[in-house]
Design an enzyme around this catalytic site. Structure first.
Site, PDB file in Angstrom:
ATOM      1  N   ASP A  38       0.834  -1.211   0.000  1.00  0.00           N
ATOM      2  CA  ASP A  38       0.000   0.000   0.000  1.00  0.00           C
ATOM      3  C   ASP A  38       0.867   1.260   0.000  1.00  0.00           C
ATOM      4  OD1 ASP A  38      -2.298   1.457  -0.005  1.00  0.00           O
ATOM      5  OD2 ASP A  38      -2.975   0.856   1.993  1.00  0.00           O
ATOM      6  N   LEU A  48      -7.323  -5.735   6.402  1.00  0.00           N
ATOM      7  CA  LEU A  48      -6.990  -6.934   5.613  1.00  0.00           C
ATOM      8  C   LEU A  48      -7.433  -6.810   4.159  1.00  0.00           C
ATOM      9  CD1 LEU A  48      -7.729  -9.807   8.159  1.00  0.00           C
ATOM     10  CD2 LEU A  48      -5.538  -8.772   7.565  1.00  0.00           C
ATOM     11  N   HIS A  61       3.111   3.338  -8.707  1.00  0.00           N
ATOM     12  CA  HIS A  61       2.987   1.904  -8.974  1.00  0.00           C
ATOM     13  C   HIS A  61       4.264   1.383  -9.655  1.00  0.00           C
ATOM     14  CE1 HIS A  61      -1.062   2.008  -7.593  1.00  0.00           C
ATOM     15  NE2 HIS A  61      -1.558   2.685  -8.612  1.00  0.00           N
ATOM     16  N   ASN A 102       1.428   3.391  -2.844  1.00  0.00           N
ATOM     17  CA  ASN A 102       2.039   3.825  -4.113  1.00  0.00           C
ATOM     18  C   ASN A 102       1.512   5.193  -4.545  1.00  0.00           C
ATOM     19  OD1 ASN A 102       3.185   1.316  -4.121  1.00  0.00           O
ATOM     20  ND2 ASN A 102       1.897   0.483  -5.746  1.00  0.00           N
ATOM     21  N   GLY A 103       0.198   5.352  -4.429  1.00  0.00           N
ATOM     22  CA  GLY A 103      -0.421   6.604  -4.852  1.00  0.00           C
ATOM     23  C   GLY A 103       0.086   7.769  -4.024  1.00  0.00           C
ATOM     24  N   ARG A 104       0.130   7.581  -2.698  1.00  0.00           N
ATOM     25  CA  ARG A 104       0.595   8.659  -1.818  1.00  0.00           C
ATOM     26  C   ARG A 104       2.055   9.014  -2.097  1.00  0.00           C
ATOM     27  NH1 ARG A 104      -1.701   5.913   3.465  1.00  0.00           N
ATOM     28  NH2 ARG A 104      -2.201   4.329   1.914  1.00  0.00           N
ATOM     29  N   LEU A 154      11.832 -20.402  -3.827  1.00  0.00           N
ATOM     30  CA  LEU A 154      10.765 -19.501  -3.360  1.00  0.00           C
ATOM     31  C   LEU A 154       9.542 -19.701  -4.245  1.00  0.00           C
ATOM     32  CD1 LEU A 154       9.947 -16.897  -1.626  1.00  0.00           C
ATOM     33  CD2 LEU A 154      10.645 -15.578  -3.624  1.00  0.00           C
ATOM     34  N   ARG A 178       1.475  -5.115   6.011  1.00  0.00           N
ATOM     35  CA  ARG A 178       0.803  -4.066   5.230  1.00  0.00           C
ATOM     36  C   ARG A 178       1.575  -2.773   5.408  1.00  0.00           C
ATOM     37  NH1 ARG A 178      -5.328  -3.127   3.678  1.00  0.00           N
ATOM     38  NH2 ARG A 178      -5.024  -1.288   2.401  1.00  0.00           N
TER      39      ARG A 178
END
Ligand code: FPP
Length: 254
Positions: free
Chosen positions: A19, A191, A36, A21-23, A130, A184
């Protein structure tokens, strides 16, 4: 070995809600898509270092089923970035033993994104270092509803249900990994319909760092905190070894 040291040894499934990216972009006077784009580089950094920190499965929330509500140019920009990321990383993943899987609905994704994913899945299927799961057009609640329908009223175990859930999430036949650590970024503590079944006992880690700024040190810090958590899964810690001269009254006083 005590329970709290036990999970230090266990391979970890980390899941990340990327979370902020926009800010990140807005704070720099840039268009949201620039955030992004930087987010893709943060994902690369995390994938690179994750196996060395004991992470064997990593699920990244790249696009939720609710993200279709965003303006069309942002949605198409995100889809283009996902395709760019998958095509750019496939060779490196193949070389480094990273198995790539997508979870979520595939039927609404642009054909070229689907093709890139399918190629990556097929080229990397032998990777064992992985497992990288990219959640795309993903809604945990939709997946649960579909899995319930698929499993049917005779479904008798969590295990059987988990296979149904893996199946509707696009990875049929795969054992569904429980999430050990859910991260997060960007200060939010929700969530957002992500891995609700798999996170039943996940340790939650929230950080104010915006996703594009997230890097190796942040993942190390999250893993450090995780390693210090006491995971008893609803049980109790094993009692410390009792002294040889134990009697009941000593125990009560301790
Ligand atoms: C949330 O930030 C981020 C997303 C909705 C998209 C995440 C996607 C990427 C990082 C690119 C694709 C990556 C991979 C690994 C395929 P936001 O836009 O909600 O940020 P904000 O809350 O600051 O507006």
């Amino acid at each position: 070995m005590t329970q709290s040291t036990w999970h230090e040894e266990k391979p970890v499934h980390a899941a990340i809600i990327m979370d902020g990216n926009g800010r990140w972009a807005t704070a720099r006077g840039m268009p949201r898509i620039a955030g992004h784009r930087e987010g893709v580089e943060a994902a690369r950094r995390v994938i690179e270092v994750a196996p060395d920190l004991g992470i064997r499965a990593l699920t990244l929330y790249a696009f939720s089923a609710d993200n279709w509500k965003r303006p069309a140019p942002e949605v198409s920009g995100l889809m283009a970035l996902v395709e760019y990321f998958v095509r750019r990383e496939v060779e490196r993943c193949e070389r480094q033993g990273v198995e790539v899987l997508a979870i979520g609905r595939r039927d609404r994704l642009p054909r070229s994104v689907r093709a890139a994913i399918e190629e990556a899945e097929s080229r990397t299927r032998r990777g064992t270092r992985l497992t990288l799961r990219v959640a795309l057009d993903y809604s945990s609640r939709d997946a649960l509803v579909e899995a319930a329908a698929l499993a049917g009223p005779d479904c008798a175990s969590r295990e059987a249900f988990a296979y149904a859930l893996a199946s509707v999430q696009g990875t049929p036949g795969r054992r569904l990994p429980d999430v050990d650590l859910l991260i997060r970024t960007a200060g939010e503590q929700r969530l957002s319909d992500f891995l609700l079944w798999e996170s039943a006992y996940a340790e939650l880690h929230f950080t104010p760092t915006l996703w594009p700024d997230f890097g190796e040190q942040d993942l190390r810090a999250a893993m450090r905190v995780y390693r210090q958590r006491n995971r008893t899964f609803g049980g109790l810690d094993p009692l410390p070894a009792l002294p040889a001269a134990y009697n009941g009254s000593q125990r009560r006083l301790a």
